[in-house]
Write a protein that holds these residues in place. Structure first.
Motif, PDB file in Angstrom:
ATOM      1  N   LEU A  94      52.417  20.869   9.468  1.00 37.12           N
ATOM      2  CA  LEU A  94      52.200  19.717   8.209  1.00 37.12           C
ATOM      3  C   LEU A  94      51.790  18.408   8.845  1.00 37.12           C
ATOM      4  CD1 LEU A  94      53.673  18.928   5.677  1.00 37.12           C
ATOM      5  CD2 LEU A  94      55.525  18.313   6.981  1.00 37.12           C
ATOM      6  N   GLN A  95      51.874  18.110  10.417  1.00 43.40           N
ATOM      7  CA  GLN A  95      50.908  17.046  10.415  1.00 43.40           C
ATOM      8  C   GLN A  95      49.896  17.100  10.331  1.00 43.40           C
ATOM      9  OE1 GLN A  95      52.513  13.742  11.174  1.00 43.40           O
ATOM     10  NE2 GLN A  95      54.459  14.916   9.776  1.00 43.40           N
ATOM     11  N   GLN A  96      49.141  18.458  10.752  1.00 41.57           N
ATOM     12  CA  GLN A  96      47.573  18.481  11.176  1.00 41.57           C
ATOM     13  C   GLN A  96      47.042  17.909   9.498  1.00 41.57           C
ATOM     14  OE1 GLN A  96      45.180  18.945  13.047  1.00 41.57           O
ATOM     15  NE2 GLN A  96      44.239  18.399  11.720  1.00 41.57           N
ATOM     16  N   LEU A  97      48.151  18.717   8.926  1.00 47.31           N
ATOM     17  CA  LEU A  97      47.138  17.884   7.178  1.00 47.31           C
ATOM     18  C   LEU A  97      47.134  16.302   6.778  1.00 47.31           C
ATOM     19  CD1 LEU A  97      49.576  21.095   5.155  1.00 47.31           C
ATOM     20  CD2 LEU A  97      46.949  21.141   5.398  1.00 47.31           C
ATOM     21  N   ARG A  98      47.102  16.218   7.056  1.00 44.74           N
ATOM     22  CA  ARG A  98      47.414  15.157   7.356  1.00 44.74           C
ATOM     23  C   ARG A  98      45.848  14.102   7.239  1.00 44.74           C
ATOM     24  NH1 ARG A  98      51.582  11.498   9.909  1.00 44.74           N
ATOM     25  NH2 ARG A  98      49.953   9.788   9.171  1.00 44.74           N
ATOM     26  N   TYR A  99      45.615  14.746   8.154  1.00 49.49           N
ATOM     27  CA  TYR A  99      44.276  14.454   9.307  1.00 49.49           C
ATOM     28  C   TYR A  99      42.766  15.296   8.683  1.00 49.49           C
ATOM     29  CZ  TYR A  99      47.638  11.340  11.578  1.00 49.49           C
ATOM     30  OH  TYR A  99      48.080  10.965  12.087  1.00 49.49           O
ATOM     31  N   ASP A 100      41.869  14.568   8.786  1.00 55.65           N
ATOM     32  CA  ASP A 100      40.631  15.327   8.775  1.00 55.65           C
ATOM     33  C   ASP A 100      39.935  16.010  10.163  1.00 55.65           C
ATOM     34  OD1 ASP A 100      40.502  14.899   5.806  1.00 55.65           O
ATOM     35  OD2 ASP A 100      39.595  13.178   6.413  1.00 55.65           O
ATOM     36  N   PHE A 101      40.358  15.544  11.353  1.00 55.70           N
ATOM     37  CA  PHE A 101      39.927  15.945  12.457  1.00 55.70           C
ATOM     38  C   PHE A 101      41.104  16.745  13.338  1.00 55.70           C
ATOM     39  CE2 PHE A 101      41.671  11.257  12.000  1.00 55.70           C
ATOM     40  CZ  PHE A 101      42.471  11.325  14.081  1.00 55.70           C
ATOM     41  N   PRO A 102      40.695  17.377  13.521  1.00 55.14           N
ATOM     42  CA  PRO A 102      41.895  18.156  14.532  1.00 55.14           C
ATOM     43  C   PRO A 102      42.434  17.377  15.677  1.00 55.14           C
ATOM     44  CG  PRO A 102      39.598  19.246  15.622  1.00 55.14           C
ATOM     45  CD  PRO A 102      39.126  17.428  14.574  1.00 55.14           C
ATOM     46  N   LEU A 103      43.645  17.433  15.598  1.00 52.77           N
ATOM     47  CA  LEU A 103      44.845  17.255  16.155  1.00 52.77           C
ATOM     48  C   LEU A 103      44.261  17.267  17.503  1.00 52.77           C
ATOM     49  CD1 LEU A 103      48.136  16.705  14.478  1.00 52.77           C
ATOM     50  CD2 LEU A 103      46.539  15.410  14.638  1.00 52.77           C
ATOM     51  N   ASN A 104      44.023  16.061  18.838  1.00 56.34           N
ATOM     52  CA  ASN A 104      44.505  16.270  19.876  1.00 56.34           C
ATOM     53  C   ASN A 104      46.056  16.548  20.732  1.00 56.34           C
ATOM     54  OD1 ASN A 104      41.238  15.991  21.120  1.00 56.34           O
ATOM     55  ND2 ASN A 104      41.941  13.671  20.103  1.00 56.34           N
ATOM     56  N   LEU A 105      46.718  17.320  20.932  1.00 59.24           N
ATOM     57  CA  LEU A 105      47.404  18.219  20.969  1.00 59.24           C
ATOM     58  C   LEU A 105      47.550  19.106  22.700  1.00 59.24           C
ATOM     59  CD1 LEU A 105      48.950  18.984  17.788  1.00 59.24           C
ATOM     60  CD2 LEU A 105      49.238  16.979  18.925  1.00 59.24           C
ATOM     61  N   ASP A 106      48.499  18.767  23.144  1.00 59.91           N
ATOM     62  CA  ASP A 106      48.507  19.812  23.677  1.00 59.91           C
ATOM     63  C   ASP A 106      50.054  20.608  24.451  1.00 59.91           C
ATOM     64  OD1 ASP A 106      48.203  21.482  26.475  1.00 59.91           O
ATOM     65  OD2 ASP A 106      48.544  19.790  27.682  1.00 59.91           O
ATOM     66  N   ILE A 107      49.770  21.433  23.614  1.00 60.40           N
ATOM     67  CA  ILE A 107      51.680  22.054  23.563  1.00 60.40           C
ATOM     68  C   ILE A 107      51.447  23.613  24.272  1.00 60.40           C
ATOM     69  CG2 ILE A 107      52.569  23.389  21.491  1.00 60.40           C
ATOM     70  CD1 ILE A 107      51.011  22.013  19.396  1.00 60.40           C
ATOM     71  N   SER A 108      52.316  23.723  25.443  1.00 62.74           N
ATOM     72  CA  SER A 108      52.601  24.793  25.766  1.00 62.74           C
ATOM     73  C   SER A 108      54.453  25.110  26.020  1.00 62.74           C
ATOM     74  CB  SER A 108      53.170  24.002  27.184  1.00 62.74           C
ATOM     75  OG  SER A 108      53.743  23.307  28.172  1.00 62.74           O
ATOM     76  N   LEU A 109      54.816  26.267  26.281  1.00 68.12           N
ATOM     77  CA  LEU A 109      56.134  26.522  26.189  1.00 68.12           C
ATOM     78  C   LEU A 109      55.841  27.163  27.506  1.00 68.12           C
ATOM     79  CD1 LEU A 109      58.674  28.114  24.954  1.00 68.12           C
ATOM     80  CD2 LEU A 109      57.175  29.648  23.662  1.00 68.12           C
ATOM     81  N   GLU A 110      56.916  27.218  28.245  1.00 64.62           N
ATOM     82  CA  GLU A 110      57.178  28.465  29.332  1.00 64.62           C
ATOM     83  C   GLU A 110      58.523  29.067  29.273  1.00 64.62           C
ATOM     84  OE1 GLU A 110      56.565  26.018  33.116  1.00 64.62           O
ATOM     85  OE2 GLU A 110      55.261  25.334  31.709  1.00 64.62           O
TER      86      GLU A 110
END
Length: 182
Positions: free
Chosen positions: A67-83
């Motif tokens: 949902l947050q990504q839809l607010r922006y015209d550019f890819p978000l700089n995120l580092d998402i990890s799941l272990e």
């Protein structure tokens, strides 16, 4: 229960402000944002249990990020990890999302050198959830939020002596780390 109920209006208020911004700009992303908000609201309405699968909470976070990504015209700089295996672990609902909301509300999602870090690690004995972000320069609410205080109080009530919440705010960085004993 009262503290948990405060989260829903807080989240809804922030999301509606974001969608308002999209509609004000007459963005083609507004219908998708409304659909994502609908999915998230469904989760809020139907997850009334005291404990839910950590996997559901993680899915909720992922949908929130979409949902947050839809607010922006550019890819978000995120580092998402799941272990680790999160399917068999249960936690109180809406415990992790306020940290992610704060990262988007107060953080800088454009800095490629400092991505927003969202990390969930699950071992057999504990879960560790970390959110780290560069503090953005966007205008803040003058009234302040209730999210962090709400989470602190819920942790005290739901996980007495079974949690550790570390919050570090430095000049330009905000870093939280929550550990919950299983």
């Amino acid at each position: 229960e009262f503290l948990k109920q405060q989260i829903n209006p807080h989240f809804l208020f922030n999301s509606l402000n974001n969608i308002y911004s999209l509609s004000y700009k007459k963005s083609d992303k507004a219908p998708d944002a409304i659909l994502k908000l609908s999915e998230l609201t469904r989760y809020m309405l139907y997850e009334k249990q005291d404990r839910i699968a950590l996997e559901k909470e993680w899915d909720y976070i992922r949908n929130f990020i979409s949902l947050q990504q839809l607010r922006y015209d550019f890819p978000l700089n995120l580092d998402i990890s799941l272990e680790g295996n999160i399917a068999a672990v249960h936690i109180a609902p809406y415990l992790l999302i306020p940290f992610v909301e704060n990262a988007f509300k107060h953080g800088n999602v454009q800095d490629p050198g400092n991505p927003v870090v969202i990390m969930l690690r699950c071992t057999g004995k504990e879960i560790v959830f970390r959110v780290k972000n560069r503090i953005g320069s966007q205008q803040k609410d003058k009234d302040g939020g209730i999210g962090l205080e709400n989470v602190r109080r819920r942790l005290q009530l739901l996980y007495p002596n079974e949690h550790e919440l570390q919050i570090h705010k430095q000049k330009e960085m905000f870093d939280i780390c929550l550990s919950l004993k299983l």
